[in-house]
Write a protein that holds these residues in place. Structure first.
Motif, PDB file in Angstrom:
ATOM      1  N   VAL A  87       0.847  -1.189   0.000  1.00 16.40           N
ATOM      2  CA  VAL A  87       0.000   0.000   0.000  1.00 16.40           C
ATOM      3  C   VAL A  87       0.884   1.241   0.000  1.00 16.40           C
ATOM      4  CG1 VAL A  87      -0.185   0.049   2.512  1.00 16.40           C
ATOM      5  CG2 VAL A  87      -1.985   1.071   1.153  1.00 16.40           C
ATOM      6  N   VAL A  88       0.346   2.343  -0.513  1.00 12.25           N
ATOM      7  CA  VAL A  88       1.037   3.632  -0.517  1.00 12.25           C
ATOM      8  C   VAL A  88       0.224   4.619   0.306  1.00 12.25           C
ATOM      9  CG1 VAL A  88       1.734   5.600  -1.959  1.00 12.25           C
ATOM     10  CG2 VAL A  88       2.101   3.263  -2.778  1.00 12.25           C
ATOM     11  N   VAL A  89       0.907   5.345   1.184  1.00  9.83           N
ATOM     12  CA  VAL A  89       0.288   6.407   1.978  1.00  9.83           C
ATOM     13  C   VAL A  89       1.142   7.656   1.792  1.00  9.83           C
ATOM     14  CG1 VAL A  89      -0.366   7.186   4.291  1.00  9.83           C
ATOM     15  CG2 VAL A  89      -0.569   4.761   3.691  1.00  9.83           C
ATOM     16  N   PHE A  90       0.506   8.780   1.472  1.00 14.89           N
ATOM     17  CA  PHE A  90       1.273  10.015   1.320  1.00 14.89           C
ATOM     18  C   PHE A  90       0.766  11.094   2.261  1.00 14.89           C
ATOM     19  CE2 PHE A  90      -2.115  10.199  -1.828  1.00 14.89           C
ATOM     20  CZ  PHE A  90      -2.601  11.494  -1.706  1.00 14.89           C
ATOM     21  N   THR A  91       1.692  11.931   2.729  1.00 17.43           N
ATOM     22  CA  THR A  91       1.358  13.023   3.644  1.00 17.43           C
ATOM     23  C   THR A  91       2.164  14.258   3.272  1.00 17.43           C
ATOM     24  OG1 THR A  91       3.054  12.330   5.208  1.00 17.43           O
ATOM     25  CG2 THR A  91       0.835  11.512   5.602  1.00 17.43           C
ATOM     26  N   ARG A  92       1.661  15.389   3.706  1.00 17.18           N
ATOM     27  CA  ARG A  92       2.407  16.637   3.560  1.00 17.18           C
ATOM     28  C   ARG A  92       3.285  16.781   4.791  1.00 17.18           C
ATOM     29  NH1 ARG A  92       1.084  22.368   1.251  1.00 17.18           N
ATOM     30  NH2 ARG A  92      -0.424  21.198   0.001  1.00 17.18           N
ATOM     31  N   ALA A 109       5.486  22.361  -1.497  1.00 17.30           N
ATOM     32  CA  ALA A 109       4.941  21.392  -0.547  1.00 17.30           C
ATOM     33  C   ALA A 109       5.881  20.196  -0.460  1.00 17.30           C
ATOM     34  CB  ALA A 109       3.556  20.929  -0.982  1.00 17.30           C
ATOM     35  N   SER A 110       6.433  19.973   0.716  1.00 19.96           N
ATOM     36  CA  SER A 110       7.272  18.797   0.952  1.00 19.96           C
ATOM     37  C   SER A 110       6.356  17.621   1.237  1.00 19.96           C
ATOM     38  CB  SER A 110       8.200  19.031   2.141  1.00 19.96           C
ATOM     39  OG  SER A 110       9.052  20.110   1.883  1.00 19.96           O
ATOM     40  N   MET A 111       6.407  16.620   0.375  1.00 13.84           N
ATOM     41  CA  MET A 111       5.525  15.466   0.491  1.00 13.84           C
ATOM     42  C   MET A 111       6.339  14.226   0.838  1.00 13.84           C
ATOM     43  SD  MET A 111       2.690  17.031  -0.203  1.00 13.84           S
ATOM     44  CE  MET A 111       1.535  15.682  -0.328  1.00 13.84           C
ATOM     45  N   ARG A 112       5.743  13.368   1.634  1.00 12.82           N
ATOM     46  CA  ARG A 112       6.368  12.100   2.022  1.00 12.82           C
ATOM     47  C   ARG A 112       5.463  10.968   1.528  1.00 12.82           C
ATOM     48  NH1 ARG A 112       8.293  13.035   7.235  1.00 12.82           N
ATOM     49  NH2 ARG A 112      10.105  13.705   6.072  1.00 12.82           N
ATOM     50  N   VAL A 113       6.056  10.052   0.762  1.00 13.31           N
ATOM     51  CA  VAL A 113       5.306   8.909   0.226  1.00 13.31           C
ATOM     52  C   VAL A 113       5.840   7.652   0.903  1.00 13.31           C
ATOM     53  CG1 VAL A 113       4.605   7.662  -1.847  1.00 13.31           C
ATOM     54  CG2 VAL A 113       5.105  10.123  -1.982  1.00 13.31           C
ATOM     55  N   ALA A 172       6.745  12.209 -14.229  1.00  9.98           N
ATOM     56  CA  ALA A 172       5.995  13.463 -14.111  1.00  9.98           C
ATOM     57  C   ALA A 172       6.930  14.662 -13.981  1.00  9.98           C
ATOM     58  CB  ALA A 172       5.048  13.395 -12.917  1.00  9.98           C
ATOM     59  N   LYS A 173       8.222  14.426 -14.163  1.00 15.61           N
ATOM     60  CA  LYS A 173       9.255  15.457 -14.062  1.00 15.61           C
ATOM     61  C   LYS A 173       9.374  16.051 -12.664  1.00 15.61           C
ATOM     62  CE  LYS A 173       9.204  16.508 -18.980  1.00 15.61           C
ATOM     63  NZ  LYS A 173       9.391  15.180 -19.320  1.00 15.61           N
ATOM     64  N   GLU A 174       9.112  15.226 -11.661  1.00 18.24           N
ATOM     65  CA  GLU A 174       9.317  15.592 -10.262  1.00 18.24           C
ATOM     66  C   GLU A 174      10.550  14.838  -9.776  1.00 18.24           C
ATOM     67  OE1 GLU A 174       7.748  17.958  -8.963  1.00 18.24           O
ATOM     68  OE2 GLU A 174       5.944  18.093 -10.199  1.00 18.24           O
ATOM     69  N   VAL A 175      11.371  15.503  -8.971  1.00 15.92           N
ATOM     70  CA  VAL A 175      12.639  14.911  -8.547  1.00 15.92           C
ATOM     71  C   VAL A 175      12.558  14.490  -7.077  1.00 15.92           C
ATOM     72  CG1 VAL A 175      15.117  15.290  -8.279  1.00 15.92           C
ATOM     73  CG2 VAL A 175      13.890  16.366 -10.179  1.00 15.92           C
ATOM     74  N   PRO A 176      12.590  13.189  -6.799  1.00 17.97           N
ATOM     75  CA  PRO A 176      12.623  12.738  -5.403  1.00 17.97           C
ATOM     76  C   PRO A 176      13.850  13.316  -4.698  1.00 17.97           C
ATOM     77  CG  PRO A 176      12.117  10.915  -6.858  1.00 17.97           C
ATOM     78  CD  PRO A 176      12.535  12.073  -7.733  1.00 17.97           C
ATOM     79  N   THR A 177      13.662  13.728  -3.448  1.00 17.30           N
ATOM     80  CA  THR A 177      14.744  14.371  -2.704  1.00 17.30           C
ATOM     81  C   THR A 177      15.315  13.507  -1.590  1.00 17.30           C
ATOM     82  OG1 THR A 177      13.133  15.442  -1.252  1.00 17.30           O
ATOM     83  CG2 THR A 177      13.864  16.677  -3.191  1.00 17.30           C
ATOM     84  N   THR A 214      10.337   4.965   2.341  1.00 12.99           N
ATOM     85  CA  THR A 214       9.773   6.302   2.230  1.00 12.99           C
ATOM     86  C   THR A 214      10.520   7.106   1.178  1.00 12.99           C
ATOM     87  OG1 THR A 214       9.169   6.239   4.564  1.00 12.99           O
ATOM     88  CG2 THR A 214       9.215   8.395   3.521  1.00 12.99           C
ATOM     89  N   ILE A 215       9.760   7.769   0.318  1.00 14.19           N
ATOM     90  CA  ILE A 215      10.305   8.653  -0.708  1.00 14.19           C
ATOM     91  C   ILE A 215       9.837  10.072  -0.376  1.00 14.19           C
ATOM     92  CG2 ILE A 215      10.275   9.259  -3.166  1.00 14.19           C
ATOM     93  CD1 ILE A 215      11.469   6.555  -2.886  1.00 14.19           C
ATOM     94  N   ASP A 216      10.776  11.029  -0.382  1.00 14.23           N
ATOM     95  CA  ASP A 216      10.434  12.438  -0.179  1.00 14.23           C
ATOM     96  C   ASP A 216      10.511  13.157  -1.504  1.00 14.23           C
ATOM     97  OD1 ASP A 216      10.201  12.180   2.636  1.00 14.23           O
ATOM     98  OD2 ASP A 216      12.349  12.352   2.849  1.00 14.23           O
TER      99      ASP A 216
END
Length: 118
Positions: A38-43, A61-65, A89-94, A110-112
């Motif tokens: 399962v995947v859960v994401f939060t701000r 917005a810093s998001m945590r997946v 989607a051209k978003e860079v995981p940090t 966890t991916i940020d």
């Protein structure tokens, strides 16, 4: 649109990820009795974009997946698919981190990522 809705669109629209988790992509918390993985994401945080006039023009917005699975391999496979969805989607995981919840007996990866929300 919000960063949360943008992130959900990115994740739920990626075939490799939905092949692993189906529709089990949730904001904030997973429902009780959920199947895994399962995947859960939060701000995790918000940085307003200010103008010289004292107004705001969006936010970062810093998001945590969090990718949860019954095994480390399962959690990592989901995290790899999340990473691929973000890059497509051209978003860079940090950042990336692992974890284990001994009470639930579940592994997490966890991916940020920081999203621009205008």
């Amino acid at each position: 649109m919000s960063a949360e809705s943008d992130l959900y669109t990115i994740l739920s629209g990626h075939a490799a990820l939905t092949a692993l988790v189906s529709t089990r992509i949730y904001p904030d918390a997973m429902p009780e009795g959920t199947a895994y993985p399962v995947v859960v994401f939060t701000r995790a945080g918000t940085e307003p974009i200010g103008t010289i006039h004292g107004t705001t023009h969006g936010e970062f917005a810093s998001m945590r997946v969090e990718c949860w699975g019954k095994t480390r391999t399962s959690a990592d496979a989901v995290a790899a698919a999340v990473n691929a969805a973000l890059v497509a989607a051209k978003e860079v995981p940090t950042g990336r981190a692992g974890g284990f919840d001994p009470e639930a007996g579940l592994f997490a990866t966890t991916i940020d990522v920081t999203l621009l929300a205008l």
